[in-house]
Each structure stands twice: as structure tokens, then as C-alpha cells.
Design a protein around this motif. Structure first.
Motif, short mmCIF file in Angstrom:
data_model
loop_
_atom_site.label_atom_id
_atom_site.label_comp_id
_atom_site.label_asym_id
_atom_site.label_seq_id
_atom_site.Cartn_x
_atom_site.Cartn_y
_atom_site.Cartn_z
N THR A 316 3.94 -59.63 9.66
CA THR A 316 4.50 -58.48 10.35
C THR A 316 5.81 -58.92 11.01
N GLY A 317 6.50 -58.00 11.63
CA GLY A 317 7.85 -58.28 12.11
C GLY A 317 7.97 -59.26 13.25
N ASN A 321 8.42 -65.94 7.96
CA ASN A 321 9.67 -66.27 7.25
C ASN A 321 10.56 -65.04 7.16
N ARG A 322 11.70 -65.10 7.82
CA ARG A 322 12.60 -63.94 7.88
C ARG A 322 13.22 -63.61 6.53
N SER A 323 13.15 -64.53 5.59
CA SER A 323 13.70 -64.24 4.26
C SER A 323 12.75 -63.36 3.44
N ILE A 324 11.51 -63.23 3.91
CA ILE A 324 10.53 -62.36 3.27
C ILE A 324 10.42 -61.07 4.09
N PRO A 325 10.58 -59.90 3.50
CA PRO A 325 10.52 -58.65 4.26
C PRO A 325 9.21 -58.52 5.01
N ALA A 326 9.30 -58.03 6.22
CA ALA A 326 8.11 -57.86 7.05
C ALA A 326 7.27 -56.69 6.57
N SER A 327 5.95 -56.85 6.67
CA SER A 327 5.03 -55.77 6.32
C SER A 327 4.70 -54.96 7.56
N ASN A 328 4.42 -53.68 7.37
CA ASN A 328 3.93 -52.91 8.51
C ASN A 328 2.44 -53.18 8.67
#
Length: 484
Positions: A316-317, A321-328
């Protein structure tokens, strides 16, 4: 046959993360049935001073287990924290929080290759959380710190039994007995006595400020630590910071009759309703609850799925790893469900004896009262706390006027430091003093005489509080002033 438990959604992000956890439970066919109870901020606002309805209290006491989301206590309304109230009213005396390095949750220590795996056991009922405070004068506030022998023994024995179940080799007692010699001293003394019953576990003690320093420099040297309530609260949050924050900190509040499993992080009102909250802490707490209920296979399957999901970089946000999009929240939950049956690369969890599985819930017919018997008590004197705007020598002359043949004036202190019969002109004063009267050698005194001294003193100065001075089995039951 399903086991019924009480569930409280909580406030803020509580309903969202609770829905996520229960969805994971459902996907794994956990044999639970839920009875939702009304607790939290909205019930304070509706006029329930305890933050819960009478029906909620009855349900929880009947079922013996509460699974709850984070809850908010309204500020500025004079009401007590519902979280603390619930733990205290139902005597959930041991707060267990397990902290460990999680793959996919980067920290300073994980990057350095230093694994953390430690358990904090916090006394959960007593200490300053009694919330007993008074303003003795406009300028002086005091709080009572309640540490009891039975309460200390209860949580310390739990800590040793927990360590034994987990196969741990070390248990430390964090304390401040070098300063709080009677309260923390009692806790430490109880720890040392009970430790003799567990020779297979290396028992040690450490002053809490030294403990905090060592936790942030060498956390891998600790396996389990037991502490008093306030110190345990601070240290457990510190440990959460070592493994990524409160979002990864499960919490179990264990009692003999009722237990509470919860996320200890806040309600995060700033992101409530946005669907981006991290449910990991509540899920970890739920996994602990499953083990407590005896559903160890479900607990292992869900925990392995969570660990595998984190290992794959799903996040989640608030972390990852910030290079991988965060999931809701929903996507993160669905990923865990999809990974049920998977095992993380660093080894799966198949059994974890964190708790003694609860067999049944007992409902007592009266309050339990524990008293140490056959202790010889002796009255020594009395401390009279007074409000006065005079110098110490002037107050001493006032105090001498209430002396009887049985007593002598021994000491006057201000903010804990002796200012009469000796002291320093550099000691700064406030308008509240402690005046100590002790019996003369060879004299016998009564409780009534001690109260008479305070009553007579009240005609000369405002009496704020009175404390008897006692000896127990020949051991002094009160502290000296600084400089006495």
C-alpha cells in the motif's frame, strides 16, 4: 461448528481494514461467526460515557473475545480512552506485541542485514493508566502510579510461559527501579522471584533508558522483554519503529476470561474513506487471534499468504518499493487472498505457539480479590501534604504546634527534595509541601492518631493529601526525600 466472537469496526479507517481482514478470513474458510458491537467515537457522541452501548458490553462479556479496529476518544470532553477502558475493565492484564523483520518492508536494520524478532509483554492494567490524578494546588498536579504484587505476578508469569511456549532462551525485565524504588522495585522483585521457577530461561533486568538505547543500536540481542504499563507502551512503539511502524505491529490483550485483539495504530481520519489504508497490522492481530482460538492451520495459511505477498513487493502507499505502483486496500487484500497456499521463500510458518489456545470462556460470579496473607504491618507515621506560601522553617514551626507526645517532626520536602531540617537556599519551591511526622522510639500509634495530626494541621494550613507511613514485615514501605 463456528466460534462466535464480538467484532467492533472502529473509527476512521477501522471499518475499511476490518472489512479487508474478514474478507481474508472468509476466503480461507475460517470457522468464525461475528456479532458486531457498537463502540467508538460515535457512541461517545451519542451520550455513552464509556464509548460503548450496554448491549455491546453484555455481548463481549458473554463471548469472551473482542476483535476491534482502531477507535478514537473525543478530545476535550473529559471522557476516558475507550481502548484503555476496555483493557482495564475486562482485566486483559498482558499486552503482547510481536515485532519482526518482514521481507518487502524496508528498514534501516533490514537493509543492514540485521534480523529483528522480539516480543514485548506490557503490563496492561495498572501504573499511571489508572488515570488517578489531582491538582493539589493551582500550580501542582500529582498522579498515582499503582503497581501491585498480584498484577505484576500475573503478567510476569504470562511472559515466562510465553517464552517457554515459543522456545525462547532469554527474557529481560525493563524497569526504572533505580529511581522508583517501591513501584518499579516491586515489579523487579516479583520478576526475580518468578524467574527462579524457570531455570531454563535466562532472566535479566535492564534499566529502561539503557534498554531504549540498546534497542536502537543492537535490537537483535533481545528475544522478549516484560515491562510495566507506561514503559511498555513507549518501548513497544519504539520497537514498531524498528520494523517499519505501527502498520506492522499486531497487538493481543490477554486476560483469564476476556481477551482483545486489535490494531494499535490510529484511526487515520485524513485517509478514511479513500480506500488506501494498510490492513496489515489488523490482519497480523487477527492471525494471532486465530492461534489463540486454536485455528492454527488457518493462521499459518493466512500468514504465509501475507508474507508471500509482501515478499513479491505488493504494498500500500505507506510503505514498500516506490518503483512498484502502490495497491489500494482492496487490491492488497485480493493479492493476499490469491496467494493463499503460497509459502514465502524465506520459510513458511506452520505452527507458532504464541498463545495457549483458549478452550472455553469462563464467566465468574464475583470479582476476584487477591491479597498476600500473613504480612506483619506496623504504622510508623504520616506524610501530610499541605498548600503553603511560606519558607520551610516557618512551616516547620507551624507543624510543631500539632505534635503530640507520640510523634516528632522528621522532615519537610518540596517537589520530593528535603528543605527542612537541612536543605539548600538554591532549591526552588512551589506552594505544596510534604510534612513528615514519625512516631517516637518505643511508642505505639493508631490510625486515628495519624488522622488527628492531619485534622489539627488543617486548622493552620490547607491539607491537600495524607499518606500513612508503613513497614511490612520489617521492610520500609515508603521512600526518603532527596537529600534526607
Amino acid at each position: 461448528m463456528k466460534t462466535k466472537i464480538a467484532v467492533a469496526n472502529g473509527d476512521g479507517i477501522g471499518p475499511e481494514i476490518m472489512q479487508a481482514v474478514l474478507k481474508v478470513f472468509e476466503a480461507n474458510d475460517v470457522p468464525l461467526e461475528y456479532e458486531f458491537v457498537e463502540m467508538g467515537k460515535s457512541y461517545f457522541d451519542a451520550g455513552h460515557s464509556t464509548g460503548m452501548t450496554a448491549k455491546a458490553k453484555e455481548t463481549i462479556e458473554t463471548l469472551g473475545l473482542l476483535f476491534k479496529g482502531p477507535m478514537e476518544t473525543p478530545k476535550g470532553k473529559g471522557v476516558k480512552s475507550i481502548n484503555v477502558t476496555a483493557r482495564k475493565v475486562w482485566n486483559t492484564y498482558a499486552n503482547q506485541r510481536d515485532f519482526r523483520t518482514l521481507n518487502g518492508v524496508d528498514t534501516v536494520f533490514s537493509k543492514a542485514g540485521i534480523p529483528i524478532n522480539l516480543t514485548i509483554i506490557r503490563e496492561n492494567i495498572e501504573d499511571t493508566y489508572g488515570g488517578i490524578e489531582h491538582l493539589l494546588t493551582y500550580d501542582v498536579a500529582v498522579g498515582r502510579r499503582i503497581i501491585t504484587r498480584p498484577g505484576s505476578a500475573q503478567v510476569i508469569r504470562y511472559a515466562f510461559e510465553m517464552a517457554k511456549r515459543k522456545g525462547l532462551k532469554k527474557l529481560a525485565c525493563g524497569h526504572k527501579a533505580n529511581i522508583m524504588k517501591l513501584t518499579d522495585g516491586l515489579f523487579l522483585e516479583t520478576f526475580q522471584q518468578i524467574a527462579k521457577e524457570y531455570p531454563e530461561i535466562e532472566a535479566s533486568d535492564i534499566i529502561v533508558d539503557d534498554l531504549c538505547m540498546k534497542l536502537v543500536t543492537r535490537p537483535e540481542t533481545f528475544e522478549a522483554i516484560v515491562l510495566t504499563n507506561l514503559q511498555g507502551d513507549i518501548v513497544s512503539d519504539l520497537c514498531a519503529g524498528l520494523v517499519g511502524g505501527l502498520g506492522f505491529a499486531p497487538s493481543a490483550n490477554i486476560g483469564d476470561n476476556i481477551s482483545i485483539f486489535e490494531a494499535v495504530h490510529g484511526t487515520a481520519p485524513d485517509i478514511a474513506g479513500k480506500g488506501i489504508a494498510n490492513p496489515t497490522a489488523l490482519l497480523l492481530s487477527g492471525i494471532s487471534m486465530l492461534r489463540f482460538l486454536g485455528f492454527s492451520k488457518n493462521a499459518a495459511a493466512i500468514e504465509n499468504a501475507l508474507l508471500y505477498t509482501l515478499e513479491q513487493g505488493v504494498h500500500t502507499g505507506d510503505f514498500g518499493n516506490r518503483s512498484i505502483p502502490a495497491s489500494n486496500t482492496n487490491a492488497f487484500t485480493d493479492a493476499i487472498i490469491a496467494n493463499i497456499g503460497q509459502v514465502p521463500a524465506n520459510g513458511g510458518v506452520f505452527s507458532n505457539p504464541d498463545f495457549e489456545a483458549r478452550v472455553s470462556h469462563l464467566q465468574p460470579i464475583k470479582n476476584k480479590l487477591t491479597v498476600t496473607k500473613n504480612i506483619k504491618e506496623e504504622m510508623i507515621g504520616v506524610d501530610v501534604f499541605v498548600e503553603a506560601r511560606v519558607q520551610p522553617n516557618e512551616l516547620a514551626e507551624m507543624a510543631k504546634k500539632v505534635l503530640t507526645d507520640n510523634f516528632e517532626l522528621v522532615m519537610i520536602s518540596n517537589r520530593g527534595t528535603q528543605v527542612w531540617p537541612t536543605g539548600s537556599i538554591y532549591t526552588e519551591l512551589v506552594n505544596e509541601y510534604r510534612v513528615r511526622f514519625e512516631k517516637k522510639a518505643g511508642k505505639e500509634i493508631t490510625q486515628k492518631e495519624l488522622l488527628h495530626i492531619a485534622a489539627d494541621f488543617s486548622e493552620l494550613a490547607k491539607v491537600c493529601s495524607v499518606e500513612f507511613l508503613m513497614n511490612f514485615d520489617g521492610k520500609i514501605g515508603y521512600t526518603l526525600a532527596q537529600g534526607q
